[in-house]
Design a protein around this motif. Structure first.
Motif, PDB file in Angstrom:
ATOM      1  N   ILE A 128     -24.681 -20.208 -40.929  1.00 33.35           N
ATOM      2  CA  ILE A 128     -23.452 -19.688 -41.449  1.00 33.35           C
ATOM      3  C   ILE A 128     -22.858 -20.906 -41.775  1.00 33.35           C
ATOM      4  N   MET A 139     -11.234 -15.975 -45.102  1.00 36.07           N
ATOM      5  CA  MET A 139     -12.335 -15.183 -45.574  1.00 36.07           C
ATOM      6  C   MET A 139     -13.377 -14.922 -44.532  1.00 36.07           C
ATOM      7  N   PRO A 140     -13.831 -13.554 -44.360  1.00 33.43           N
ATOM      8  CA  PRO A 140     -14.573 -13.204 -43.300  1.00 33.43           C
ATOM      9  C   PRO A 140     -16.121 -14.064 -43.399  1.00 33.43           C
ATOM     10  N   TYR A 141     -16.491 -14.555 -42.124  1.00 33.26           N
ATOM     11  CA  TYR A 141     -17.967 -14.815 -42.091  1.00 33.26           C
ATOM     12  C   TYR A 141     -19.065 -13.905 -41.959  1.00 33.26           C
ATOM     13  N   GLY A 142     -19.350 -13.299 -43.244  1.00 30.57           N
ATOM     14  CA  GLY A 142     -19.963 -12.084 -43.269  1.00 30.57           C
ATOM     15  C   GLY A 142     -21.696 -12.906 -43.297  1.00 30.57           C
ATOM     16  N   SER A 143     -22.396 -12.001 -42.927  1.00 35.77           N
ATOM     17  CA  SER A 143     -24.008 -12.711 -43.151  1.00 35.77           C
ATOM     18  C   SER A 143     -24.329 -12.064 -44.357  1.00 35.77           C
ATOM     19  N   PRO A 145     -26.985 -10.395 -45.197  1.00 34.73           N
ATOM     20  CA  PRO A 145     -27.446  -8.809 -45.332  1.00 34.73           C
ATOM     21  C   PRO A 145     -26.039  -8.072 -45.248  1.00 34.73           C
ATOM     22  N   GLY A 146     -24.931  -8.613 -44.376  1.00 35.83           N
ATOM     23  CA  GLY A 146     -23.766  -7.731 -44.568  1.00 35.83           C
ATOM     24  C   GLY A 146     -23.355  -7.684 -45.877  1.00 35.83           C
ATOM     25  N   THR A 147     -23.221  -8.879 -46.586  1.00 34.90           N
ATOM     26  CA  THR A 147     -22.444  -8.706 -47.915  1.00 34.90           C
ATOM     27  C   THR A 147     -23.233  -7.913 -48.921  1.00 34.90           C
ATOM     28  N   ALA A 149     -25.267  -5.233 -48.027  1.00 33.54           N
ATOM     29  CA  ALA A 149     -25.294  -4.061 -47.395  1.00 33.54           C
ATOM     30  C   ALA A 149     -24.280  -3.164 -48.037  1.00 33.54           C
ATOM     31  N   GLN A 150     -23.097  -3.990 -48.329  1.00 37.42           N
ATOM     32  CA  GLN A 150     -22.060  -3.074 -48.933  1.00 37.42           C
ATOM     33  C   GLN A 150     -22.473  -2.429 -50.176  1.00 37.42           C
ATOM     34  N   SER A 205     -27.827  -4.573 -40.951  1.00 33.94           N
ATOM     35  CA  SER A 205     -26.259  -4.403 -41.258  1.00 33.94           C
ATOM     36  C   SER A 205     -26.136  -2.978 -41.960  1.00 33.94           C
ATOM     37  N   GLN A 384     -23.097 -13.457 -53.264  1.00 34.99           N
ATOM     38  CA  GLN A 384     -23.130 -11.998 -52.510  1.00 34.99           C
ATOM     39  C   GLN A 384     -22.337 -11.247 -54.037  1.00 34.99           C
TER      40      GLN A 384
END
Lengths: 398, 477
Positions: A128, A139-143, A145-147, A149-150, A205, A384
Motif C-alpha cells: 500500500i 483518497m481511500p487507501y483501497g487495495s 482487488p478493491g478498486t 472489484a467495483q 473484495s 485502477q
C-alpha cells in the motif's frame, strides 16, 4: 506528418525469467537472467546496445529509483539508460521507450527491461503506497482487488445481469488461465483448478474471491529492439514487428466528472481504437489471433474483452463461459496463463505479455503453440479502472 | 443586554449498540460481568469525540455563523491541537470565529452553556465523548459514545434560561489522569450519598430558587447520575417528581459523559410542549444546574439517534472497537500515514469542510484542481466554493475490501455520485455487514481518515454512509 509506429521497429530478442517466489534470487539476477536470454536470442553482442529503458514500479521493495540499478546490474557502460514507471503498465512503457528510440532513428539497437521483486514485501498482495501528501488527506487507501472489484457491481447493474452469471463468467476466466498456466514452464502457478473451487474460494473484495485475483510474483522480462534495416543487415528475415503501441492515461474524467458508469475502462477503449488504426486492423475479431490482456483480476479480463471490441457489450461473461477465449477458442487469451497464473511482477508484466506473443508469432510456444497466428495483442493496464494507464499493443510479422 | 436563548439542541449516537448481556455472559467466569442490563453506544473505529461532536453540531442552523465555538470533552484526542478549530473548519465557519476547547470535567458543556446564555454573543457548544475503560469495569459497559450540541443565540429559540446554580466539590466518583487513562472509581454507596447530599440537593434547590419555580413545576429532568439511584434520592430530597431522561439514555446508549446533558436535553425538547420547565444538570466534581422554559420544539435528532442503530453482540469486536483488544493485523497495517503539516494548512480547510468547487463552466468537482476536469477546460480557472456535505449522493460503484487494512474490516470504498454532478472516490462507513448497492442513496459523515500509529496523529475527512439506519428493536422484544 506523423505516421505512427507500425513496422518501424522489430524485436529480435526476448527473455523472460521464471516467475514466482524467487526467494533465492535478487532483482539484479532477475534482470541478468532475462537480459541474457534476450541477448542470446538476438545474436547480438552487448556492445551493440545503444540505449536502454528500465521499468520498475515499486521502488521501495525493488531496487530503488533511477535507472542506475539496470545500468549497474547489466554493466551498461556509458549508455543512456532511463527508468520509467507507470504503475502496472510499466513494462509496456519500457518497451515503448526502446521502440520509439529505434523508430525515431536515434539508435539502431535499444533494450527494454522490466523487473519486480514483490515477494520481498513480506506479505501477499501489493504494497500500500502513499498517493501523495494532498491525496492522502482524502483518497481511500483501497487495495488493488478493491478498486477492480467495483467493475463487477457497476457492470452487472449496467447490463441488468444476474450476479451469478457475472460470477460464473469470472470464474471461467480464472479456470481457463489455470489450464493454460499448467502448460507454461516459467509460470508461477501451474496447477489446474476446478470451477467449484474457484466459485467457493474465500472472498477478497466483494465479489472477487481468491481465485479471481492474480498471483504476486518476482520476475523480469526483456526485449531487444532494432530497426528493420539493422535486422536485415544481420541477415534476419523472420521478424516480429511492432504494429501499434498506444497508451491512454486517465485525466480525471472517470473519477471526477460523473459521466462514466464504472463498468468499463475508458482508456482501454481509446488505446484499442488507436492501436487498431495504427496497425491497420479493421476487424479485430477476425484479425487478432491471440491476446495477452491485463487479467489482474478476472473481472478486468472480462470487461477488457468488450473494451477491445472482441465481445459485444454485456456479453463478455457469456462469451467467456462459451469458451471464446479459451486456448482452443476463437480468440485465445492468456495462453501462457496471464497475470493470473504466469504471475505479475509489476514492472515486468507488459514485457512478459510481449514475450508470449513474440513466441507465438515465431512458433516457439511449445505445448501452448497456436495455429495460424496473425496479429497478437497485448493489453497492459496500470492503476485502477477509475484512474488508469491503459496500453494496447499489436505485434505481427514484418 | 440581548437575552440569549437556546436556538437548537441536537444529539448524535454512533450506529452500534452493545448488549450488556454479552459482557455478562463472556465475563461470568470472572465475576466481573456486571448486571447484564441495557445497551451502550459504541463508536466506529473512525469516530472520536470530535467527529461525533461535528455530527451533532450539523443539526444546528449555522447559516448565520455563531460568534464563537466551544468543543467540550473529557476524552478529546488531542491535548494541544484545537479541536474546536477543526470543528469550525468541518462546519465551514469563518476563520474569525472565536474557538475554545473545554476539558477535564464532565460538566464542561453545561458550564459553557450557562456562560453563553448569560453572555451576549451567539455560540455553538458541541460535546463529544469516547471514553476508555477497562473490561470488567462498570464503566466499560456502562459508558456510551456519543455527542450533543447546543446553539445559543438571540432568536425566540427552543428554550430560555430561568435560573441556574453551581456547586463545587472535589468529589472523586471517578478520576482519570495523565498517568491513569482509565477511570479509578470510588465506592458506589459513598458516591451516591455524597452526590445527593453534597452536590445535587443543594444545587437543584438553588437553581429552582434562582428560577423562581417550585420543584413540582419541573416537567422533565436531565440529571446525569454517577451511580444509579442518585436522581431518585436527590429528587425525593428536593420534591421533584419529573422523570429523568438520563436514566433512559444511560440504559439505551450508556452514560455519554460530557455529551450526556445536551443529548438528553435534545430528547427532552423533542418530547416537551411549549411552556414546560426543564431541569438540566452537568455533573463532575460538583454540578451546574439550570432551569429552562421550553419555547420551541426539538429537532428530533436525539430521538432518532436513540431509536435507530444496530445491535453489537460480538464481545471481541466490542473490545477491539473500545481499544481493549489490539489485534495484530500484520505488515499490511504498516502503511505510513504521516500527514504533512504544510499540506494540512494548505488544504485542510477544504478537506475538513469537504469543500469542492464550481468551475467557470458550472461543473462541480472535488478536490479543486488548477485545471478543471471539465472536458472543454483549457487552462487554470477560479472556482466558487461548493460545500459537499449536505448534497444528495448515491453509490456509483462500491466494494467490501477484505485485503486492505482497516481496524474494523471489511474496508468499504467506491465512487460516490453527487446530485450536483461531482464524483468522488470515498471510503464508506456504517455499512455493518451489508455492501450498499449501486444507486443506493448516501449521506456524508465526518470521520477519522487516517490514524498515524507511529506519530500518534489522526487526520479527518468525510465518508459516505447508507442514508437510513435500521430501527433498533424495542426493549423486551
Amino acid at each position: 506528418m506523423a505516421s505512427g509506429i507500425k513496422d518501424k521497429a522489430v524485436i529480435v530478442g526476448m527473455g523472460c525469467t521464471q516467475f514466482g517466489e524467487r526467494w533465492d534470487t535478487s532483482s539484479d539476477m532477475l534482470m541478468v537472467e532475462a537480459f541474457t536470454e534476450a541477448l542470446e536470442d538476438s545474436g547480438l553482442e552487448k556492445s551493440q546496445i545503444e540505449a536502454a529503458w528500465f521499468g520498475s514500479a515499486l521502488d521501495d521493495v525493488n531496487v530503488g529509483n533511477s535507472a542506475i540499478p539496470l545500468a549497474t546490474a547489466l554493466r551498461l557502460q556509458g549508455l543512456p539508460v532511463t527508468r520509467v514507471e507507470n504503475m502496472c503498465a510499466t513494462g509496456t512503457e519500457a518497451l515503448r521507450g526502446a521502440v520509439y528510440a529505434v523508430a525515431s532513428g536515434a539508435v539502431d539497437v535499444a533494450v527494454a527491461v522490466g523487473v519486480e521483486k514483490l515477494k520481498d514485501t513480506g506479505f501477499g498482495g501489493l504494497p500500500i503506497r502513499t498517493k501523495g501528501s494532498v491525496n492522502d488527506l482524502w483518497m481511500p487507501y483501497g487495495s488493488a482487488p478493491g478498486t477492480f472489484a467495483q467493475l463487477a457491481g457497476a457492470y452487472q447493474a449496467k447490463h441488468g445481469l444476474k450476479a451469478e452469471d457475472v460470477k460464473r463468467g469470472m470464474a471461467h476466466v480464472s479456470w481457463k488461465s489455470h489450464q493454460n498456466g499448467a502448460l507454461s514452464p516459467k509460470a508461477h502457478l501451474r496447477k489446474p483448478v476446478d470451477m467449484e473451487t474457484i466459485l467457493n474460494a474465500p472472498m477478497i473484495s466483494d465479489p472477487l474471491g481468491l481465485f479471481d485475483c492474480c498471483g504476486v510474483s518476482d520476475g523480469a522480462a526483456c526485449a531487444i529492439v532494432v530497426s528493420p534495416e539493422f535486422a536485415k543487415s544481420l541477415g534476419k528475415d523472420d521478424l516480429v514487428a511492432v504494429k501499434a503501441l498506444q497508451i491512454s492515461t486517465s485525466h480525471g474524467w472517470e473519477a471526477q466528472y460523473g459521466e462514466w458508469d464504472g463498468s468499463y475502462v475508458k482508456g482501454t477503449r481509446i488505446a484499442a481504437q488507436k492501436a487498431y488504426a495504427e496497425a491497420g486492423v479493421r476487424d479485430p475479431r477476425e484479425e487478432i489471433s491471440v491476446t495477452e490482456v491485463h487479467d489482474c483480476f478476472s473481472i478486468t479480463e472480462m470487461v477488457t474483452m468488450e473494451d477491445l471490441g472482441l465481445s459485444d457489450e454485456g456479453r463478455a461473461a457469456f462469451d467467456c463461459l462459451d469458451g471464446r477465449y479459451d486456448r482452443d477458442g476463437a480468440i485465445p487469451s492468456q495462453v501462457d496463463g496471464g497475470l493470473k497464473c504466469f504471475g505479475h511482477p509489476v514492472g515486468a508484466s507488459g514485457l512478459r505479455m510481449a514475450y508470449e506473443v513474440y513466441s507465438q508469432l515465431l512458433g516457439r510456444a511449445g505445448q501452448r503453440q497456436l495455429r495460424d497466428v496473425n496479429f497478437g495483442l497485448t493489453h497492459n493496464l496500470g492503476g485502477q479502472p477509475a484512474n488508469s494507464v491503459s496500453s494496447v499493443s499489436v505485434f505481427g510479422r514484418l | 443586554m440581548t437575552e440569549m436563548r437556546l436556538q437548537s439542541v441536537s444529539g448524535y449516537l454512533p450506529l452500534l449498540r452493545f448488549d450488556a448481556k454479552v459482557a455478562r455472559s463472556e465475563l461470568r467466569w470472572s465475576g466481573l460481568g456486571g448486571s447484564g442490563r441495557g445497551h451502550r453506544a459504541v463508536a466506529g473505529w473512525d469516530e472520536d469525540p470530535l467527529t461525533m461532536a461535528v455530527e451533532a453540531a450539523r443539526g444546528a442552523d449555522l447559516s448565520v455563523p455563531p460568534e464563537s465555538v466551544v468543543f467540550a470533552s473529557t476524552s478529546a484526542p488531542f491535548s494541544d491541537r484545537s479541536q474546536a478549530g477543526v470543528m469550525a473548519e468541518a462546519l465551514r465557519l469563518p476563520t474569525s470565529v472565536l474557538t475554545q476547547d473545554v476539558a477535564n470535567t464532565r460538566r464542561g458543556a453545561v458550564t459553557a452553556l450557562i456562560r453563553a446564555l448569560k453572555g451576549g454573543a451567539s455560540e455553538l457548544i458541541a460535546s463529544g465523548e469516547k471514553r476508555t475503560a477497562r473490561p470488567g469495569t462498570a464503566q466499560h459497559v456502562g459508558w456510551g459514545d456519543g455527542a450533543g450540541a447546543a446553539l445559543v443565540g438571540s432568536g425566540d429559540g427552543v428554550a430560555k434560561m430561568l435560573g441556574h446554580a453551581s456547586i463545587t466539590a472535589d468529589l472523586l466518583d471517578i478520576y482519570t489522569s495523565v498517568e491513569r487513562a482509565t477511570p479509578y472509581p470510588s465506592e458506589d454507596r459513598f458516591v451516591r450519598d455524597a452526590a445527593v447530599g453534597e452536590v445535587y440537593t443543594p444545587a437543584i434547590r438553588a437553581a429552582l430558587d434562582a428560577a423562581g419555580i417550585a420543584a413540582g413545576d419541573v416537567a422533565a429532568a436531565v440529571v446525569p447520575e454517577p451511580v444509579g439511584g442518585t436522581y431518585r434520592a436527590a429528587a425525593k430530597a428536593c420534591g421533584l417528581d419529573a422523570p429523568n431522561l438520563c436514566e433512559e439514555v444511560a440504559a439505551k446508549a450508556g452514560d455519554l459523559g460530557t455529551a450526556m446533558p445536551f443529548f438528553c436535553l435534545g430528547l427532552a425538547l423533542d418530547r416537551s410542549k411549549i411552556g414546560d420547565r426543564l431541569l438540566v444538570a452537568g455533573f463532575g466534581n460538583g454540578a451546574d444546574v439550570l432551569v429552562l422554559e421550553v419555547t420551541g420544539r426539538g429537532d428530533g435528532t436525539a430521538s432518532a439517534a436513540l431509536a435507530r442503530g444496530a445491535i453489537l453482540t460480538s464481545y471481541s469486536r466490542f473490545l477491539n472497537l473500545t481499544g481493549m483488544l489490539p489485534l495484530e493485523y500484520g505488515p499490511r497495517a504498516e502503511v505510513n500515514q504521516k500527514v504533512s503539516a504544510s499540506t494540512l494548512l494548505r488544504h485542510g480547510r477544504d478537506m475538513h469542510g469537504f469543500v469542492g468547487g464550481r468551475d467557470q463552466g458550472g461543473n462541480v468537482q472535488f478536490p479543486k484542481t488548477p485545471v478543471p476536469v471539465r472536458p472543454d477546460a483549457t487552462g487554470p480557472e477560479d472556482y466558487e466554493d461548493v460545500p459537499m456535505t449536505e448534497i444528495a449522493a448515491k453509490v456509483a460503484s462500491i466494494t467490501a475490501d477484505r485485503l486492505n487494512f482497516t481496524p474494523d474490516p471489511p474496508f468499504y470504498f467506491g465512487l460516490v455520485q453527487f446530485e450536483n454532478g461531482a464524483r468522488v472516490m470515498m471510503e464508506h462507513c456504517d455499512c455493518e455487514g451489508r455492501t450498499p448497492e449501486v444507486g443506493e442513496p448516501l449521506r456524508m459523515q465526518f470521520r477519522i481518515k487516517a490514524l498515524d500509529r507511529q506519530r500518534h496523529f489522526r487526520s479527518y475527512f468525510w465518508k459516505a454512509a447508507p442514508i437510513a439506519r435500521p430501527d433498533l428493536p424495542e426493549e423486551g422484544k
